[in-house]
Design a protein around this motif. Structure first.
Motif, PDB file in Angstrom:
ATOM      1  N   LYS A  58       0.768  -1.572  -0.211  1.00  0.00           N
ATOM      2  CA  LYS A  58      -0.013  -0.087  -0.040  1.00  0.00           C
ATOM      3  C   LYS A  58       0.702   1.467  -0.450  1.00  0.00           C
ATOM      4  CE  LYS A  58      -3.706   0.680   3.036  1.00  0.00           C
ATOM      5  NZ  LYS A  58      -3.929   0.938   4.165  1.00  0.00           N
ATOM      6  N   THR A  59       0.261   2.274  -0.545  1.00  0.00           N
ATOM      7  CA  THR A  59       1.108   3.635  -0.807  1.00  0.00           C
ATOM      8  C   THR A  59       0.108   4.192  -0.937  1.00  0.00           C
ATOM      9  OG1 THR A  59       2.766   2.391  -2.584  1.00  0.00           O
ATOM     10  CG2 THR A  59       2.533   5.244  -2.702  1.00  0.00           C
ATOM     11  N   ALA A  60       0.230   5.371   0.576  1.00  0.00           N
ATOM     12  CA  ALA A  60      -0.625   5.998   0.455  1.00  0.00           C
ATOM     13  C   ALA A  60       0.164   7.860   0.114  1.00  0.00           C
ATOM     14  CB  ALA A  60      -0.833   6.585   1.464  1.00  0.00           C
ATOM     15  N   ILE A  61       0.102   8.801  -0.054  1.00  0.00           N
ATOM     16  CA  ILE A  61      -0.103   9.630  -0.892  1.00  0.00           C
ATOM     17  C   ILE A  61      -0.104  11.317  -0.176  1.00  0.00           C
ATOM     18  CG2 ILE A  61       0.641  11.684  -2.809  1.00  0.00           C
ATOM     19  CD1 ILE A  61       1.987   9.136  -4.427  1.00  0.00           C
ATOM     20  N   ALA A  62      -0.343  11.792   0.427  1.00  0.00           N
ATOM     21  CA  ALA A  62      -0.398  12.703   1.518  1.00  0.00           C
ATOM     22  C   ALA A  62      -0.689  13.818   0.254  1.00  0.00           C
ATOM     23  CB  ALA A  62      -0.815  13.548   2.710  1.00  0.00           C
ATOM     24  N   LEU A  63      -1.667  14.698  -0.097  1.00  0.00           N
ATOM     25  CA  LEU A  63      -1.146  16.297  -1.009  1.00  0.00           C
ATOM     26  C   LEU A  63      -1.737  17.202   0.160  1.00  0.00           C
ATOM     27  CD1 LEU A  63      -0.825  17.972  -3.028  1.00  0.00           C
ATOM     28  CD2 LEU A  63      -2.913  17.836  -3.956  1.00  0.00           C
ATOM     29  N   SER A  64      -0.810  17.969   1.092  1.00  0.00           N
ATOM     30  CA  SER A  64      -2.029  19.280   1.562  1.00  0.00           C
ATOM     31  C   SER A  64      -1.379  20.665   0.343  1.00  0.00           C
ATOM     32  CB  SER A  64      -0.398  19.088   2.555  1.00  0.00           C
ATOM     33  OG  SER A  64      -1.328  20.189   3.751  1.00  0.00           O
ATOM     34  N   MET A  65      -2.767  21.228   0.175  1.00  0.00           N
ATOM     35  CA  MET A  65      -2.579  22.023  -0.659  1.00  0.00           C
ATOM     36  C   MET A  65      -3.850  23.756  -0.414  1.00  0.00           C
ATOM     37  SD  MET A  65      -1.500  21.695  -4.952  1.00  0.00           S
ATOM     38  CE  MET A  65      -2.964  21.441  -5.675  1.00  0.00           C
ATOM     39  N   ASN A  66      -3.436  24.271  -0.657  1.00  0.00           N
ATOM     40  CA  ASN A  66      -4.610  25.279  -0.819  1.00  0.00           C
ATOM     41  C   ASN A  66      -5.815  25.494   0.464  1.00  0.00           C
ATOM     42  OD1 ASN A  66      -3.595  26.490  -3.077  1.00  0.00           O
ATOM     43  ND2 ASN A  66      -4.948  24.742  -4.184  1.00  0.00           N
ATOM     44  N   GLY A  67      -5.025  25.289   1.786  1.00  0.00           N
ATOM     45  CA  GLY A  67      -5.622  25.113   2.739  1.00  0.00           C
ATOM     46  C   GLY A  67      -5.701  23.169   3.126  1.00  0.00           C
ATOM     47  N   LYS A  68      -6.289  22.578   2.852  1.00  0.00           N
ATOM     48  CA  LYS A  68      -6.906  21.130   2.523  1.00  0.00           C
ATOM     49  C   LYS A  68      -6.456  20.364   1.946  1.00  0.00           C
ATOM     50  CE  LYS A  68      -8.741  20.938  -1.893  1.00  0.00           C
ATOM     51  NZ  LYS A  68      -9.917  20.358  -2.143  1.00  0.00           N
ATOM     52  N   GLU A  69      -6.370  18.986   2.802  1.00  0.00           N
ATOM     53  CA  GLU A  69      -5.595  17.764   2.394  1.00  0.00           C
ATOM     54  C   GLU A  69      -6.107  16.209   1.515  1.00  0.00           C
ATOM     55  OE1 GLU A  69      -2.614  16.445   6.203  1.00  0.00           O
ATOM     56  OE2 GLU A  69      -3.177  14.048   6.106  1.00  0.00           O
ATOM     57  N   VAL A  70      -5.467  16.244   0.764  1.00  0.00           N
ATOM     58  CA  VAL A  70      -6.931  15.110   0.032  1.00  0.00           C
ATOM     59  C   VAL A  70      -5.609  13.329  -0.462  1.00  0.00           C
ATOM     60  CG1 VAL A  70      -7.372  14.702  -2.346  1.00  0.00           C
ATOM     61  CG2 VAL A  70      -7.005  16.621  -1.517  1.00  0.00           C
ATOM     62  N   MET A  71      -5.981  12.694   0.078  1.00  0.00           N
ATOM     63  CA  MET A  71      -4.882  11.797   0.126  1.00  0.00           C
ATOM     64  C   MET A  71      -4.838  10.348  -1.102  1.00  0.00           C
ATOM     65  SD  MET A  71      -3.407   9.943   2.498  1.00  0.00           S
ATOM     66  CE  MET A  71      -3.753  10.370   4.463  1.00  0.00           C
ATOM     67  N   PHE A  72      -4.255   9.980  -1.453  1.00  0.00           N
ATOM     68  CA  PHE A  72      -4.900   9.304  -3.146  1.00  0.00           C
ATOM     69  C   PHE A  72      -4.020   7.664  -2.931  1.00  0.00           C
ATOM     70  CE2 PHE A  72      -3.848  13.015  -4.090  1.00  0.00           C
ATOM     71  CZ  PHE A  72      -4.530  13.692  -4.995  1.00  0.00           C
ATOM     72  N   LEU A  73      -4.543   6.752  -2.590  1.00  0.00           N
ATOM     73  CA  LEU A  73      -4.054   5.123  -2.023  1.00  0.00           C
ATOM     74  C   LEU A  73      -3.984   4.410  -3.447  1.00  0.00           C
ATOM     75  CD1 LEU A  73      -6.600   4.018   1.029  1.00  0.00           C
ATOM     76  CD2 LEU A  73      -3.762   4.895   0.701  1.00  0.00           C
ATOM     77  N   GLY A  74      -2.604   3.587  -3.501  1.00  0.00           N
ATOM     78  CA  GLY A  74      -1.848   2.930  -4.631  1.00  0.00           C
ATOM     79  C   GLY A  74      -2.260   1.568  -3.982  1.00  0.00           C
ATOM     80  N   ILE A  75      -2.956   0.405  -4.027  1.00  0.00           N
ATOM     81  CA  ILE A  75      -2.685  -0.746  -3.880  1.00  0.00           C
ATOM     82  C   ILE A  75      -2.626  -1.636  -4.264  1.00  0.00           C
ATOM     83  CG2 ILE A  75      -3.619  -2.968  -2.360  1.00  0.00           C
ATOM     84  CD1 ILE A  75      -5.427  -0.665  -0.539  1.00  0.00           C
ATOM     85  N   CYS A  76      -1.517  -2.788  -4.468  1.00  0.00           N
ATOM     86  CA  CYS A  76      -0.762  -3.683  -5.247  1.00  0.00           C
ATOM     87  C   CYS A  76      -1.491  -4.888  -4.473  1.00  0.00           C
ATOM     88  CB  CYS A  76       0.349  -3.974  -5.804  1.00  0.00           C
ATOM     89  SG  CYS A  76       0.527  -5.304  -7.282  1.00  0.00           S
ATOM     90  N   THR A  77      -2.055  -6.051  -4.854  1.00  0.00           N
ATOM     91  CA  THR A  77      -2.698  -7.391  -3.773  1.00  0.00           C
ATOM     92  C   THR A  77      -1.529  -8.379  -4.634  1.00  0.00           C
ATOM     93  OG1 THR A  77      -4.192  -8.010  -5.274  1.00  0.00           O
ATOM     94  CG2 THR A  77      -4.583  -6.851  -3.539  1.00  0.00           C
ATOM     95  N   GLY A  78      -1.454  -9.524  -3.597  1.00  0.00           N
ATOM     96  CA  GLY A  78      -0.403 -10.668  -4.407  1.00  0.00           C
ATOM     97  C   GLY A  78      -0.021 -11.570  -2.780  1.00  0.00           C
ATOM     98  N   THR A  79       0.575 -12.641  -3.708  1.00  0.00           N
ATOM     99  CA  THR A  79       0.921 -13.224  -2.624  1.00  0.00           C
ATOM    100  C   THR A  79       2.332 -13.731  -2.008  1.00  0.00           C
ATOM    101  OG1 THR A  79       1.913 -15.328  -3.566  1.00  0.00           O
ATOM    102  CG2 THR A  79      -0.728 -15.236  -2.933  1.00  0.00           C
ATOM    103  N   ILE A  80       2.539 -13.938  -0.775  1.00  0.00           N
ATOM    104  CA  ILE A  80       4.533 -13.836   0.053  1.00  0.00           C
ATOM    105  C   ILE A  80       4.534 -15.195  -0.435  1.00  0.00           C
ATOM    106  CG2 ILE A  80       6.576 -13.692   1.972  1.00  0.00           C
ATOM    107  CD1 ILE A  80       4.435 -11.196   0.628  1.00  0.00           C
TER     108      ILE A  80
END
Ligand code: IMP
Length: 190
Positions: free
Chosen positions: A116-138
């Motif tokens: 899971k990668t989370a990217i938090a963007l803090s801009m113009n007084g607000k925060e937006v979160m983007f999530l990238g998920i890649c599923t698989g097995t070990i």
């Protein structure tokens, strides 16, 4: 428009800079004179990304985004998760981390995992979160020489290779970080 990417990792910085629309001037932590290690004290991947982005906005007054990534294994209560880099200790040793994970999964048939990668963007007084998920097995054992971190023991769903056996273009296309970054880029283009 100026935007800071809160990372000390030069490779990540260059990779993302090349993908951003031209009206954005991407600044590194060096560019703004931030040399300190930003604390990553949250209990979640999203929380750590948010802490880093907020830190730069609060103390340096720049619009900023920050990323955080972890590997979650449900049968281990989503470990290593936020501890992914230092699962086997503060040395941040990729090999020791993988060995610890393989040991903890010994004898287990349930080996589902997700990056899971989370990217938090803090801009113009607000925060937006983007999530990238890649599923698989070990996998049962390490395979391949490419990549870094847990790549040699992570086999994404739909593929017979581990991330470490794939070319980088394929990993970027299906991987967690690529997915999160593409969402950020789409948002910034709007
Ligand atoms: P970071 O937040 O990108 O620094 O990632 C934290 C830790 O997660 C790294 O130290 C690696 O152990 C692991 N990690 C992150 N991304 C990947 C990846 O693409 N492949 C394998 N391991 C990764």
């Amino acid at each position: 428009m100026q935007l800071v990417f809160a990372t000390h990792n030069e490779n990540k910085f260059k990779e993302v800079k090349a993908l951003l629309p031209h009206h954005i001037e991407l600044l590194s932590l060096n560019d703004i004179g931030c040399e300190e290690d930003i604390p990553e004290t949250a209990e979640t991947i999203e929380g750590n990304a948010a802490i880093k982005a907020d830190y730069i906005t609060s103390y340096y007054n720049y619009a900023c985004f920050a990323d955080d990534t972890g590997l979650e294994v449900p049968v281990l209560n989503n470990e290593p998760g936020v501890l992914s880099a230092r699962y086997a200790g503060e040395g941040k040793n990729d090999r020791a981390n993988m060995e610890k994970l393989l040991r903890n999964l010994e004898g287990k048939t349930q080996r589902d995992a997700r990056f899971k990668t989370a990217i938090a963007l803090s801009m113009n007084g607000k925060e937006v979160m983007f999530l990238g998920i890649c599923t698989g097995t070990i996998t049962e054992r390490s395979r391949g020489l490419g990549g870094f971190g847990y790549d040699p023991i992570f086999q994404p769903d739909g593929y017979s290779e581990t991330f470490a056996e794939m070319d980088l273009a394929t990993k970027n296309e299906i991987g967690h970080r690529g997915r999160a970054i593409r969402q950020l880029i789409e948002y910034l283009k709007e």
